[in-house]
Design an enzyme around this catalytic site. Structure first.
Site, short mmCIF file in Angstrom:
data_model
loop_
_atom_site.label_atom_id
_atom_site.label_comp_id
_atom_site.label_asym_id
_atom_site.label_seq_id
_atom_site.Cartn_x
_atom_site.Cartn_y
_atom_site.Cartn_z
N ALA A 1 0.82 -1.20 0.00
CA ALA A 1 0.00 0.00 0.00
C ALA A 1 0.86 1.26 0.00
O ALA A 1 0.60 2.21 -0.74
CB ALA A 1 -0.93 0.01 1.21
N SER B 1 8.43 -3.29 -0.55
CA SER B 1 7.67 -3.68 -1.74
C SER B 1 7.98 -5.10 -2.20
O SER B 1 8.45 -5.33 -3.31
CB SER B 1 7.98 -2.69 -2.88
N ALA C 1 6.74 -9.43 -2.38
CA ALA C 1 5.59 -10.30 -2.55
C ALA C 1 5.51 -11.27 -1.37
O ALA C 1 6.10 -12.36 -1.41
CB ALA C 1 5.68 -11.07 -3.87
N CYS D 1 3.13 -13.12 -0.43
CA CYS D 1 2.49 -14.39 -0.78
C CYS D 1 3.43 -15.36 -1.46
O CYS D 1 3.10 -16.54 -1.61
CB CYS D 1 1.28 -14.13 -1.68
N ARG E 1 12.05 7.11 -9.21
CA ARG E 1 10.72 7.70 -9.29
C ARG E 1 10.59 8.99 -8.48
O ARG E 1 9.52 9.58 -8.41
CB ARG E 1 9.67 6.69 -8.83
N VAL F 1 8.76 5.20 12.42
CA VAL F 1 7.91 6.26 12.96
C VAL F 1 7.40 5.79 14.31
O VAL F 1 6.76 4.74 14.43
CB VAL F 1 6.74 6.58 12.01
N ASP G 1 -3.00 -3.87 5.19
CA ASP G 1 -3.41 -4.83 6.22
C ASP G 1 -3.74 -4.18 7.56
O ASP G 1 -4.19 -4.87 8.47
CB ASP G 1 -2.30 -5.87 6.43
N TYR H 1 -16.81 -21.62 -24.22
CA TYR H 1 -16.75 -23.09 -24.24
C TYR H 1 -15.90 -23.57 -25.41
O TYR H 1 -16.05 -23.12 -26.54
CB TYR H 1 -18.15 -23.69 -24.37
N TRP I 1 -21.41 -26.52 -20.27
CA TRP I 1 -21.84 -25.81 -19.06
C TRP I 1 -20.63 -25.69 -18.15
O TRP I 1 -20.21 -26.67 -17.52
CB TRP I 1 -22.97 -26.56 -18.36
#
Length: 477
Positions: A14, A41, A43, A45, A72, A82, A310, A454, A462
């Site tokens: 975030a 930054s 991953a 997961c 950037r 902090v 989170d 399909y 289906w």
């Protein structure tokens, strides 16, 4: 630089999404990110797959490096914690890596402090060899303990420049373990059962409840439990772990019923909690979930202060109420929206549906929305569910696999509330169809008539989602 700076607390999904978007949209705005750790930054997961060995280097899990952030125009301060926020003065107190403390003013502030792994009330979770998995340092320590003695170094693990050698020093000389206990049968527990099995360990998974993967529902859990057993994982369902014990390292797991297991390592994965302590002395309010309360733009109850990831709530698309569902896309999306908002273009963070997928060896599992009947009734619905078992492709086409789908709807309105799926052949991605239907407030009848693709190599005529909707719609009639 013009105007007061946009200050971000937390340099992960975030936080850096917000910082990057703000700089892109308003290049003249000063953006400062304070991250108390070395990693940014990454991953999260992907950590079980690093432990497993499918991901070789820790740096492979980085989405944005410190050098990228600098390019950037982001003023990224790693190892800067902090310690306090003064919302009246619009300042934050910061402690740097050398212990020096200073004050920094802000125009807008984003609290993106994330979450932390829960180990309580498991006594002994602090013993060496007892791990949680919430970050790259944890993943590195576990992998160091699994590798042959003397082989693991920050360089070999891909953490040179990021990883504190002390994180792995205590484990690098250990002999590889033989038996490992996993406490908790959620996402982390199931994924780590696969990771440990890849290292030929005797894996025992302890779950206090009757099933693993509780948020996915019983139909998914039963398939996953069968898969875990087939892969050699010993399941201890309905057994509550009381403590981990040992002299200088974890040696034994003890349950409340006084049964015990000798172990060489243990992983405690019983959930996470939002990191909200930083706002406890401020007027920033928490929601009913215990995470930071926000509106549809990520704004907290204090002007100029935002929260995402989170540590923050988000509005649930099914109930319309704010909830806490800590997932990666939620954090990235909310951070990006907040970055655009503070850059001058107010942007909603978007609703959540709790869409989640997990891999359990060969089984792919997905879930979305509300499938638990008690929770659905608490939200004012009259839930009805149906579960079907069908094929993932045309039956005559090679590779067709059994797929189990459960859908839940409101009996009165016919509105789809949620669903789950499990199977070995591209099952998980099919949950996105259900997620899209929830975002569109579709009824089960609407879903039944969707024109899904399909062709024999991809789906039966289906689709499994259509078949489940057809059966559930019949039950509602």
């Amino acid at each position: 630089m013009t105007g007061d700076p946009f200050v971000v607390i937390g340099g992960d999904a975030a936080g850096l999404s917000a910082a990057s978007k703000c700089r892109r949209e308003n290049p003249d705005r000063e953006v400062v990110v304070f991250e108390k750790g070395r990693w940014v930054s990454y991953a999260h997961c992907g950590t079980p797959y690093f432990v497993k060995g499918e991901v070789e280097q820790l740096t492979d899990l980085l989405s944005l490096s410190p050098a990228d952030a600098e390019e950037r125009g982001i003023d990224l301060r790693r190892e800067h914690e902090v310690t306090a926020i003064d919302t009246d003065a619009r300042t934050v107190q910061v402690e740097g890596p050398d212990g020096a403390r200073f004050e920094r003013g802000y125009g807008d502030l984003l609290v993106a402090t994330g979450g932390r792994a829960v180990t309580a009330p498991i006594e002994g979770s602090e013993l060496p060899g007892a791990f949680s998995l919430h970050g790259l340092d944890d993943a590195a320590a576990i992998r160091a303990a699994l590798e042959p003695a003397g082989e693991a170094t920050p360089e070999s693990l891909g953490g040179d420049g990021y990883l504190d050698p002390a994180v792995i020093d205590r484990y690098a000389e250990w002999q590889p373990p033989e038996t490992v206990a996993i406490v908790g049968g959620g996402y982390v527990g199931v994924e780590m059962a696969e990771a440990f099995s890849a290292h030929d360990l005797d894996v025992h998974l302890f779950q206090r409840g009757d099933h693993v993967l509780k948020p996915f529902g019983e139909s998914v859990a039963e398939v996953v439990e069968s898969e875990l057993r087939d892969q050699g994982v010993t399941l201890h369902l309905g057994e509550e772990v009381a403590r981990l014990a040992g002299d200088e390292r974890v040696e034994r797991l003890e349950c409340t019923d006084e049964t015990a297991l000798s172990v060489d390592l243990a992983l405690v994965g019983v959930g996470i909690r939002p990191n909200v302590e930083l706002v406890s002395e401020t007027p920033v309010e928490l929601g009913d979930s215990g995470a930071i309360a926000v509106d549809n733009h990520g704004r907290t109850t204090v002007e100029g202060v935002y929260a995402a990831g989170d540590c923050a709530e988000a509005r649930h698309t099914v109930t319309g109420e704010f909830d806490w569902v800590p997932l990666g896309l939620t954090a990235n999306r909310a951070g990006r929206a907040i970055g655009q908002t503070v850059a001058g273009d107010p942007t909603p963070t978007g609703d959540i549906a709790g869409t989640a997928v997990v891999k359990a060896f060969d089984q792919e599992c997905g879930r979305v929305g509300i499938i638990d009947h008690e929770r659905a009734r608490d939200a004012g619905f009259d839930p009805v569910s149906e579960t079907i078992t069908t094929r993932s492709r045309s039956g005559y086409y090679p590779g067709a696999a059994e797929t189990v789908v459960s859908l839940t709807a409101d009996a009165e309105s016919g509105r789809l509330l949620g669903g789950s799926i499990v199977g070995t052949d591209r099952a998980a991605v099919r949950i996105d169809t259900v997620a899209t239907a929830l975002e569109g407030d579709m009824t089960v009848s609407d879903v039944e008539t969707l024109d899904l693709a399909y062709a024999p190599p991809f789906s039966p005529v289906w689709d499994p989602i259509l078949t489940a909707a057809k059966v559930l719609n019949g039950a509602l009639a």
